[in-house]
Design a protein around this motif. Structure first.
Motif, PDB file in Angstrom:
ATOM      1  N   PHE A 120      14.623   2.614  21.822  1.00  0.00           N
ATOM      2  CA  PHE A 120      15.622   1.557  21.843  1.00  0.00           C
ATOM      3  C   PHE A 120      14.989   0.277  22.361  1.00  0.00           C
ATOM      4  N   SER A 121      15.360  -0.835  21.763  1.00  0.00           N
ATOM      5  CA  SER A 121      14.960  -2.141  22.276  1.00  0.00           C
ATOM      6  C   SER A 121      15.936  -2.516  23.384  1.00  0.00           C
ATOM      7  N   VAL A 122      15.423  -3.121  24.430  1.00  0.00           N
ATOM      8  CA  VAL A 122      16.272  -3.593  25.525  1.00  0.00           C
ATOM      9  C   VAL A 122      16.764  -4.978  25.119  1.00  0.00           C
ATOM     10  N   THR A 123      18.018  -5.047  24.667  1.00  0.00           N
ATOM     11  CA  THR A 123      18.604  -6.296  24.205  1.00  0.00           C
ATOM     12  C   THR A 123      19.075  -7.140  25.376  1.00  0.00           C
ATOM     13  N   ASP A 124      19.646  -6.477  26.377  1.00  0.00           N
ATOM     14  CA  ASP A 124      20.123  -7.171  27.575  1.00  0.00           C
ATOM     15  C   ASP A 124      19.986  -6.231  28.760  1.00  0.00           C
ATOM     16  N   LEU A 125      19.484  -6.741  29.864  1.00  0.00           N
ATOM     17  CA  LEU A 125      19.362  -5.962  31.097  1.00  0.00           C
ATOM     18  C   LEU A 125      19.491  -6.911  32.263  1.00  0.00           C
ATOM     19  N   ASN A 126      20.554  -6.732  33.022  1.00  0.00           N
ATOM     20  CA  ASN A 126      20.729  -7.493  34.251  1.00  0.00           C
ATOM     21  C   ASN A 126      21.329  -6.556  35.297  1.00  0.00           C
ATOM     22  N   SER A 127      21.753  -7.093  36.411  1.00  0.00           N
ATOM     23  CA  SER A 127      22.220  -6.244  37.504  1.00  0.00           C
ATOM     24  C   SER A 127      23.538  -5.537  37.201  1.00  0.00           C
ATOM     25  N   LYS A 128      24.242  -5.921  36.134  1.00  0.00           N
ATOM     26  CA  LYS A 128      25.535  -5.320  35.827  1.00  0.00           C
ATOM     27  C   LYS A 128      25.623  -4.684  34.446  1.00  0.00           C
ATOM     28  N   GLU A 129      24.778  -5.117  33.517  1.00  0.00           N
ATOM     29  CA  GLU A 129      24.936  -4.719  32.124  1.00  0.00           C
ATOM     30  C   GLU A 129      23.597  -4.339  31.503  1.00  0.00           C
ATOM     31  N   LEU A 130      23.648  -3.326  30.623  1.00  0.00           N
ATOM     32  CA  LEU A 130      22.483  -2.892  29.861  1.00  0.00           C
ATOM     33  C   LEU A 130      22.915  -2.699  28.416  1.00  0.00           C
ATOM     34  N   VAL A 131      22.158  -3.276  27.491  1.00  0.00           N
ATOM     35  CA  VAL A 131      22.414  -3.097  26.061  1.00  0.00           C
ATOM     36  C   VAL A 131      21.121  -2.618  25.425  1.00  0.00           C
ATOM     37  N   LEU A 132      21.194  -1.453  24.778  1.00  0.00           N
ATOM     38  CA  LEU A 132      20.043  -0.874  24.091  1.00  0.00           C
ATOM     39  C   LEU A 132      20.343  -0.823  22.599  1.00  0.00           C
ATOM     40  N   THR A 133      19.406  -1.301  21.785  1.00  0.00           N
ATOM     41  CA  THR A 133      19.576  -1.316  20.336  1.00  0.00           C
ATOM     42  C   THR A 133      18.544  -0.402  19.706  1.00  0.00           C
ATOM     43  N   GLY A 134      19.039   0.625  19.005  1.00  0.00           N
ATOM     44  CA  GLY A 134      18.182   1.555  18.287  1.00  0.00           C
ATOM     45  C   GLY A 134      18.234   1.283  16.803  1.00  0.00           C
ATOM     46  N   SER A 135      17.654   2.177  16.025  1.00  0.00           N
ATOM     47  CA  SER A 135      17.635   1.980  14.576  1.00  0.00           C
ATOM     48  C   SER A 135      19.013   2.182  13.950  1.00  0.00           C
ATOM     49  N   LYS A 136      19.878   2.979  14.592  1.00  0.00           N
ATOM     50  CA  LYS A 136      21.202   3.250  14.028  1.00  0.00           C
ATOM     51  C   LYS A 136      22.345   2.906  14.962  1.00  0.00           C
ATOM     52  N   THR A 137      22.055   2.718  16.253  1.00  0.00           N
ATOM     53  CA  THR A 137      23.129   2.489  17.222  1.00  0.00           C
ATOM     54  C   THR A 137      22.800   1.380  18.209  1.00  0.00           C
ATOM     55  N   VAL A 138      23.854   0.814  18.768  1.00  0.00           N
ATOM     56  CA  VAL A 138      23.749  -0.109  19.899  1.00  0.00           C
ATOM     57  C   VAL A 138      24.547   0.545  21.032  1.00  0.00           C
ATOM     58  N   LEU A 139      23.877   0.789  22.155  1.00  0.00           N
ATOM     59  CA  LEU A 139      24.510   1.418  23.309  1.00  0.00           C
ATOM     60  C   LEU A 139      24.767   0.345  24.371  1.00  0.00           C
ATOM     61  N   ARG A 140      26.007   0.264  24.854  1.00  0.00           N
ATOM     62  CA  ARG A 140      26.375  -0.713  25.884  1.00  0.00           C
ATOM     63  C   ARG A 140      26.770   0.027  27.150  1.00  0.00           C
ATOM     64  N   PHE A 141      26.173  -0.409  28.270  1.00  0.00           N
ATOM     65  CA  PHE A 141      26.366   0.249  29.556  1.00  0.00           C
ATOM     66  C   PHE A 141      26.832  -0.734  30.622  1.00  0.00           C
ATOM     67  N   THR A 142      27.484  -0.184  31.639  1.00  0.00           N
ATOM     68  CA  THR A 142      27.796  -0.917  32.863  1.00  0.00           C
ATOM     69  C   THR A 142      27.125  -0.178  34.017  1.00  0.00           C
ATOM     70  N   ARG A 143      26.467  -0.948  34.878  1.00  0.00           N
ATOM     71  CA  ARG A 143      25.825  -0.334  36.047  1.00  0.00           C
ATOM     72  C   ARG A 143      26.898   0.134  37.015  1.00  0.00           C
ATOM     73  N   TRP A 144      26.726   1.321  37.521  1.00  0.00           N
ATOM     74  CA  TRP A 144      27.716   1.887  38.425  1.00  0.00           C
ATOM     75  C   TRP A 144      27.338   1.670  39.853  1.00  0.00           C
TER      76      TRP A 144
END
Length: 144
Positions: A120-144
């Motif tokens: 996955f490519s790291v599209t966005d990474l900061n202290s609260k949010e992570l976005v990973l982009t793969g060949s078929k999916t985009v995964l969006r996360f919130t830091r807990w």
């Protein structure tokens, strides 16, 4: 005596300064992340159903050094894999699990990770949010 005291103080200061280094090599990535959404780039999920976005509940990714742990509390699915962090790209390797025995590939596909080894490519990474982009999916996360 004064030289010995100064030498000891310098050595103590060096040890204290060295011990303040980060435990993890990537403080922004490491720790616990809640998976908020899985977006299917081509509009079809891994089961072949038309789906542009899912918002799973109870799915967690934990990153620590060179490991990634994925847990889906809905199904009880949990795997630990090798994480390769190349800065702008992350690779998850769960190939140590045999699909016949663990159903790992099926469980990973249910949460947007398409195969036992996925990048996955790291599209966005900061202290609260992570976005990973793969060949078929985009995964969006919130830091807990």
């Amino acid at each position: 005596m004064k030289r010995i005291s100064i030498t000891i103080l310098i050595m103590l200061a060096m040890v204290l300064l060295h011990s303040c280094e980060n435990v993890f090599h990537n403080d922004k990535l490491d720790y616990l992340w809640r998976l908020d959404s899985v977006e299917y780039i081509d509009g079809v999920d891994f089961n072949g159903k038309t789906c542009s976005k899912e918002c799973p509940e109870g799915v967690w990714f934990s990153f620590a050094r060179d490991l990634v742990r994925v847990e889906d509390k809905r199904s009880g699915f949990c795997v630990i894999g090798v994480l390769t962090d190349q800065g702008e790209q992350l690779t998850f390797d769960f190939s140590m699990y045999q699909e016949e025995k663990w159903g790992a590939e099926y469980g990973l596909k249910q949460i947007g990770v398409g195969s036992m080894v996925s990048s996955f490519s790291v599209t966005d990474l900061n202290s609260k949010e992570l976005v990973l982009t793969g060949s078929k999916t985009v995964l969006r996360f919130t830091r807990w």
